[in-house]
Design an enzyme around this catalytic site. Sequence first.
Site, PDB file in Angstrom:
ATOM      1  N   ASP A 105     -43.905  15.371  10.235  1.00  0.00           N
ATOM      2  CA  ASP A 105     -45.513  15.036   9.132  1.00  0.00           C
ATOM      3  C   ASP A 105     -45.898  14.185   9.178  1.00  0.00           C
ATOM      4  OD1 ASP A 105     -42.806  13.414   9.230  1.00  0.00           O
ATOM      5  OD2 ASP A 105     -43.935  13.119   6.998  1.00  0.00           O
ATOM      6  N   ASP A 126     -42.881   6.746  18.309  1.00  0.00           N
ATOM      7  CA  ASP A 126     -43.232   5.810  17.114  1.00  0.00           C
ATOM      8  C   ASP A 126     -44.168   5.347  16.792  1.00  0.00           C
ATOM      9  OD1 ASP A 126     -44.453   6.960  14.248  1.00  0.00           O
ATOM     10  OD2 ASP A 126     -42.582   6.904  13.381  1.00  0.00           O
ATOM     11  N   HIS A 151     -41.802  12.730  14.885  1.00  0.00           N
ATOM     12  CA  HIS A 151     -41.486  12.890  13.115  1.00  0.00           C
ATOM     13  C   HIS A 151     -42.538  14.584  13.569  1.00  0.00           C
ATOM     14  CE1 HIS A 151     -44.442  10.737  11.718  1.00  0.00           C
ATOM     15  NE2 HIS A 151     -44.133   9.704  11.645  1.00  0.00           N
ATOM     16  N   GLU A 173     -40.840  12.214   7.597  1.00  0.00           N
ATOM     17  CA  GLU A 173     -40.139  10.967   7.747  1.00  0.00           C
ATOM     18  C   GLU A 173     -41.035   9.887   6.825  1.00  0.00           C
ATOM     19  OE1 GLU A 173     -41.550   6.913   9.471  1.00  0.00           O
ATOM     20  OE2 GLU A 173     -42.723   8.761   9.193  1.00  0.00           O
TER      21      GLU A 173
END
Length: 479
Positions: free
Chosen positions: A77, A168, A75, A144
Site C-alpha cells: 500500500d 522500506d 508493503h 502498513e
Amino acid sequence: MALENLQPREVFTRFEELCNIPHGSGNLQQISDHIVSFARERGLEVTQDNELNVIIKAPGTAGYEDKEPVILQGHMDMVAVKNDDCDIDMKTEGLRVTTDGEYVWAEGTSLGGDDGIAVAYCLALLDSKDIPHPPLEVVITTNEETGMYGAAAIDLSGLKGKKMINIDNEEEGVFITSCAGGARVYSKVTMAKESVTGALCKASILGLLGGHSGEMIKCGRGNANIIAGRLLNNLSKAIKVNLVSIGGGVADNAIPGTASLEFVVANDKVDEARNIVNNTLAELKGELEGKDDNINISFDKISENEAVDAFSATSTESLAKMISIMPDGVQAMSAMVEGLVETSLNLGIIKTEGNLVTLEQSVRSSVESSKNVLIGKLLTIGELFGAEVTVSGQYPGWKYRQHSELRDHMVSVYEKMYGKKPLLQAIHAGLECGILSEKIDDLDCISIGPDMQDIHSASEKLSVKSAANVWEYLKAVLA
C-alpha cells in the site's frame, strides 16, 4: 511505458506495472491479486490471506538449494496524496509516472516509492532466471501506512527463514536497525447543529510542505490541521462563529499540507474575520520562517444573508479550544541517540461527517511508557471536551539487536562494494520489523532502501541511480 528506458529495466518495468494499479491503503484487492497472479504464472508457491497479505516462496538457484531461506519484506500500500488541482481519482486510476532520467515521480500525486520499490525488487528477483540466491520467502503486507494491520494479522508460521531484509527505508547507505513503536488515536466530537443566517465564508490553509510524520516531524513543518484549529479558535474568541465544516489531511502519518474550514459569521463581521485570518497568517509566517516558508491562508466570502445548517457557536468554540490545546509535533528528543526524536504525534486528519468531527492522530515513541503517557493525554483532552476517543493499530518498537549475523554480513558486503561502512541508524518512523519479530522467534532484521524525497506527499521522488545501486547491492547480499 514512461520508464522503459531506465536501468535496471527489470525493476522499473515491475515498478511501473504497480504504479498503473490503484493501491492506496484500504484499496488493495486489485494489486494483491496482481501479485498473486504474477507468482502463479511463474509456478511459485503463493498464499493470500483475508487481509490480502501475500507470501511467495521461491527455491534457491543452482548451488543454493540447501541454504537457509532469506525473508524479503515490504508493503504493497501507499499513501495516496494528490495536489488540489490534480484530476486523478486515486481510488480507480493509476499514477502518471514520469522521469527525467535522474528521478522518477508521479504528476500531481505521491509516487508510492514507499513501498512500491520493495515490491518491484521482489518481483524482479522472482522473475529472474540468472540471479543467484538462496531460497526466498517474500512477504508483502497490506495497510502498513494506516496502522500496520496486515503485518499484525499475517500468519508467518509456515516460514523457515530467520533472517529478514525489510526494504522500506528511504536513504541509500543507511541501514535501519531499530525503530519507534506507535498507535492511532481517533477522537470523535458530536456537534450540536442549528440553522443560522449570515455570511458563509471559507478559509483555506495552503502551501505547506507536509511530509512523513516520522521522518520529517523534527523539521518543524507546519501542520495544516493544527493551524485550522488555531485559526478557528482565534475567530471564535473575537466574534460569533458557526462552523459548517472543517477538514484536512489524507493519512494520520502524513503531516497535512492543506486544510480548510467553512463557517458563518454576521454580515457585518466579514471584514473582522478577514483581518483575523490575515493576522494569524502573519504570525505563522514569522513562526515558520526557514521551516515552511510558503504558507498561505486564503479567505473567501461565498455568500451572505443565507440560511445555513451549521454547528452551534458553543460547539464551534469548544471544538476550537480542543484542537488548539492538542499536543502536536516533537514531544521529546532521545538522550541516547543524538538527533533522534524519541516521542511525537501528528494530527494527520480532520474530517466532518454529519454532526461528527473526527480527529485522527499518529503517536510514536521509542519508549513504551512515553507512548502510553501521550495517548493518556489525548484520552484526557477528549474526555474534557466530551469526545469519544479510541486507540487502535498499536504496534511495538523494534529493539536494536546486539549480535546480528545478518547485519555483519550486509555491512561486509557493503564495504567490499563501496569501500566504506554504511551508517547504522535508529529511526523515529515505524517499521513492520517489530511486529514481525514477535511472530518469528529470534528474527534477525535489517531495513534498507534507495534514496527517496518527500514521501507521503505529491512532491515524492525516487532516485534512479540509487534504485539501481540498491538493486546491485541486494543481489550481492543474496549471492
